[in-house]
Design an enzyme around this catalytic site. Structure first.
Site, short mmCIF file in Angstrom:
data_model
loop_
_atom_site.label_atom_id
_atom_site.label_comp_id
_atom_site.label_asym_id
_atom_site.label_seq_id
_atom_site.Cartn_x
_atom_site.Cartn_y
_atom_site.Cartn_z
CG HIS A 1 -0.42 0.29 2.52
ND1 HIS A 1 -1.20 0.57 3.62
CD2 HIS A 1 0.86 0.34 2.95
CE1 HIS A 1 -0.43 0.77 4.65
NE2 HIS A 1 0.82 0.64 4.30
CB CYS B 1 3.09 5.06 5.26
SG CYS B 1 3.40 3.77 6.46
CG HIS C 1 5.29 0.48 2.53
ND1 HIS C 1 4.71 1.67 2.23
CD2 HIS C 1 4.73 0.07 3.69
CE1 HIS C 1 3.84 1.99 3.18
NE2 HIS C 1 3.81 1.03 4.07
CG HIS D 1 2.37 -3.30 6.18
ND1 HIS D 1 3.26 -2.94 7.17
CD2 HIS D 1 2.03 -2.15 5.55
CE1 HIS D 1 3.43 -1.63 7.15
NE2 HIS D 1 2.71 -1.11 6.17
CG ASP E 1 -2.29 -13.49 0.09
OD1 ASP E 1 -1.47 -12.81 0.75
OD2 ASP E 1 -2.05 -14.66 -0.28
CG HIS E 2 0.80 -12.54 -2.79
ND1 HIS E 2 0.44 -13.24 -1.67
CD2 HIS E 2 2.13 -12.75 -2.96
CE1 HIS E 2 1.50 -13.86 -1.18
NE2 HIS E 2 2.55 -13.57 -1.94
CD GLU F 1 -0.27 -0.91 8.51
OE1 GLU F 1 -1.14 -0.72 7.65
OE2 GLU F 1 0.28 -0.01 9.16
#
Ligand code: NI
Length: 136
Positions: free
Chosen positions: A15, A34, A40, A42, A80-81, A125
């Site tokens: 994100h 961020c 980047h 998480h 996811d991913h 997170e």
């Protein structure tokens, strides 16, 4: 008597936190690293908890397999991913902070859970930063 059942899930996602209507100086000041334009990632850890009465016939509050399937479809398959900003429609105009992700997840799960049950989601997170939402 009300009992809570919980299911854990995990997803990796990228994100970037920023506002399109702010200057890059404003975004850097508020969102720091961020706001990295190249995104980047998480490792998000989710716990979804359903609270309600035990069904006297089954002995379940809710079938844990059904809860697991809902989470897989609505959260893992959807996030996811993925790049949350670019790939997930809910965040097209919503900053994908942990707070907003938790609310989006809650809304997606709530649709599948009968209104007699309470729902809470806790989203990590990082191992030390987490948020919770119960729809209140
Ligand atoms: Ni981040």
């Amino acid at each position: 008597m009300r009992v809570t059942i919980s299911r854990k899930a995990h997803f990796n996602a990228a994100h970037r936190l920023y506002r399109k209507d702010w200057t890059s100086e404003q975004n850097d000041a508020v969102f720091g690293k961020c706001n990295n334009p190249n995104f980047h990632g998480h490792n998000y850890e989710l716990t979804a908890s359903v609270t309600g009465a035990i069904d006297p016939e089954t002995g379940f509050v809710m079938d844990a397999k059904i809860l697991a399937d809902i989470i897989k479809k609505e959260v893992e398959d959807a996030f996811d991913h993925k790049n949350l900003n670019l790939d997930v429609p809910e965040f097209e105009n919503l900053n994908p902070t942990a707070e907003n992700i938790a609310v989006v997840i809650w809304n997606k799960l709530r649709m599948h859970i009968e209104s007699e049950f309470d729902l809470e989601v806790v989203l990590y997170e990082t191992p030390r930063n987490f948020v919770s939402y119960k729809g209140l």
